[in-house]
Every structure is written in C-alpha cells, then in structure tokens.
Design a protein around this motif. Structure first.
Motif, PDB file in Angstrom:
ATOM      1  N   THR A   1      -8.906   4.348  -2.435  1.00  0.00           N
ATOM      2  CA  THR A   1      -9.621   4.772  -1.502  1.00  0.00           C
ATOM      3  C   THR A   1      -8.856   6.471  -1.755  1.00  0.00           C
ATOM      4  N   LYS A   2     -10.120   7.962  -1.556  1.00  0.00           N
ATOM      5  CA  LYS A   2      -9.205   9.271  -1.297  1.00  0.00           C
ATOM      6  C   LYS A   2      -9.936   9.546   0.249  1.00  0.00           C
TER       7      LYS A   2
ATOM      8  N   GLU B   1      -2.658   0.697  -7.085  1.00  0.00           N
ATOM      9  CA  GLU B   1      -4.276   0.011  -7.962  1.00  0.00           C
ATOM     10  C   GLU B   1      -4.973   1.639  -7.167  1.00  0.00           C
ATOM     11  N   LEU B   2      -5.651   2.582  -7.269  1.00  0.00           N
ATOM     12  CA  LEU B   2      -5.955   3.214  -5.864  1.00  0.00           C
ATOM     13  C   LEU B   2      -7.783   2.418  -5.696  1.00  0.00           C
TER      14      LEU B   2
ATOM     15  N   GLU C   1       0.985   4.288 -10.374  1.00  0.00           N
ATOM     16  CA  GLU C   1       0.336   3.813 -12.309  1.00  0.00           C
ATOM     17  C   GLU C   1       1.228   3.165 -12.400  1.00  0.00           C
TER      18      GLU C   1
ATOM     19  N   TYR D   1      -3.324   3.742  -2.666  1.00  0.00           N
ATOM     20  CA  TYR D   1      -3.327   2.689  -3.477  1.00  0.00           C
ATOM     21  C   TYR D   1      -2.942   1.697  -3.080  1.00  0.00           C
TER      22      TYR D   1
ATOM     23  N   GLU E   1       0.359   5.911   0.103  1.00  0.00           N
ATOM     24  CA  GLU E   1      -0.922   6.693   0.110  1.00  0.00           C
ATOM     25  C   GLU E   1       0.291   7.933  -0.285  1.00  0.00           C
TER      26      GLU E   1
ATOM     27  N   VAL F   1       1.503  10.468  -8.552  1.00  0.00           N
ATOM     28  CA  VAL F   1       0.074   9.756  -8.646  1.00  0.00           C
ATOM     29  C   VAL F   1       0.528   8.910  -9.748  1.00  0.00           C
TER      30      VAL F   1
ATOM     31  N   TYR G   1       0.855  -0.888   0.217  1.00  0.00           N
ATOM     32  CA  TYR G   1       0.190   0.158  -0.431  1.00  0.00           C
ATOM     33  C   TYR G   1       0.619   1.512   0.110  1.00  0.00           C
TER      34      TYR G   1
ATOM     35  N   VAL H   1      -2.792  14.376  -3.304  1.00  0.00           N
ATOM     36  CA  VAL H   1      -3.652  14.654  -4.192  1.00  0.00           C
ATOM     37  C   VAL H   1      -3.123  15.143  -4.732  1.00  0.00           C
TER      38      VAL H   1
ATOM     39  N   LYS I   1      -5.334  12.708   1.104  1.00  0.00           N
ATOM     40  CA  LYS I   1      -4.648  11.934   0.161  1.00  0.00           C
ATOM     41  C   LYS I   1      -5.167  10.615  -0.260  1.00  0.00           C
ATOM     42  N   LEU I   2      -4.831  10.105  -1.003  1.00  0.00           N
ATOM     43  CA  LEU I   2      -5.180   8.945  -2.058  1.00  0.00           C
ATOM     44  C   LEU I   2      -3.842   7.662  -1.076  1.00  0.00           C
TER      45      LEU I   2
END
Length: 167
Positions: free
Chosen positions: A147-148, A144-145, A139, A161, A126, A135, A124, A129, A158-159
């Motif tokens: 949640t936000k 893969e994303l 990717e 992944y 973090e 980001v 994972y 954004v 924050k996103l």
C-alpha cells in the motif's frame, strides 16, 4: 557473525556506539532514519542506545568499519501488540557506499537468515516514495508493494512493502 564476499554482519553492541553515532550523523542517513526530527542530542543518544540494545540491530562492516545497519523489529499487529511472526526491516548505509551493492548483499543475507528460522511469516519495509533506490532494492529482493500511505509525522507519502517468507 555472518561473512559475505565483502562484508561482515553482526549484532551491534553498546561498544559500537561511537561508530553507530557517526553513521547516523550523515545528513542523508539522518533524514531517511528520521533523526533529523530530533533536535535534542540527548534524545538522539538515547534512541541510538535503545537501538543498540535491540537484539535485531545488525551492523554491516567493511574492513571493520561500520558502513551500514539493518534493524529488525516485531511489527505491531491488528491487536496493537507486537507480532513475532511479522517483522519490520529498516536499513541505512553510508552515502559514499550507495549504489555499490552493499545493502543488497547485506539484506539478502539477513533475509535468508530470518527465513531459515521458520517462525517469521513476513518481513515488511516502509520507504519514502521519493527514495527510488530503496524502492528498487526492495523490488530486487522480491518484496511486493502492499500500500501507499501518507506519514502524518513526516508529511510525506510512504510505500509499504512485504516479503512473504512462508504461508
């Protein structure tokens, strides 16, 4: 130690403290890593020493100069305890090495090493954004994303992944 075309990647040791402190002192690195929230120099030193003692703290070296770091640590699971099957990855790089593919090279190598160990299910990461480069990096590396969310300490979005390594 793992050697790529341009880099050497190895666990950071307490003897790397000075280079690590210099790396984390770059304002862009301190902002992204959260060190800008610590005003007490002793607390920063203590945090860096703890990171250096973590067996998942790797240095990214170019010609024996520390230019970046990748930190792996157990993700806290639903039980509130560390989950060794799911790791979090954090990373930073000297600003003068941004957009040169160094972190892509380092993370590809580390992800492959973690995947080869077979006991880790997912990685994972973090990212703020607003950090479009990070980001894009995640990717590119097939994260893969998930949640936000709003980080209550940073007051920023924050996103989260995830990169699945096994089922």
């Amino acid at each position: 130690m793992i050697v790529t075309d341009r880099l050497a990647i190895r666990r950071l040791l307490p003897t790397d403290f000075q280079q690590y402190a210099e790396l984390t002192a770059f304002p862009e690195v301190a902002d992204g890593a959260g060190f800008n929230f610590i005003s007490n120099p002793q607390m920063i030193k203590s945090a860096l020493v703890r990171q250096l003692k973590n067996k998942g703290t790797y240095g990214v070296f170019e010609d024996q100069q520390l230019i970046g770091a990748v930190l792996l640590f157990e993700r806290i699971g639903a039980s509130g305890r560390p989950d060794p099957e799911n790791l979090e990855v954090s990373y930073f790089l000297r600003p003068d090495r941004w957009q040169m593919g160094y972190m892509t090279e380092a993370l590809k190598t580390i992800v492959a090493g973690v995947k080869a160990r077979h006991q880790v299910r997912s990685l994972y990461a973090e990212v703020l954004v607003t950090n479009a480069r990070s980001v894009a990096l995640l990717e590119r590396l097939n994260f893969e994303l998930v949640t936000k969310l709003r980080d209550p300490i940073l007051g920023s979005d924050k996103l989260i992944y995830e990169r699945k390594l096994r089922a």
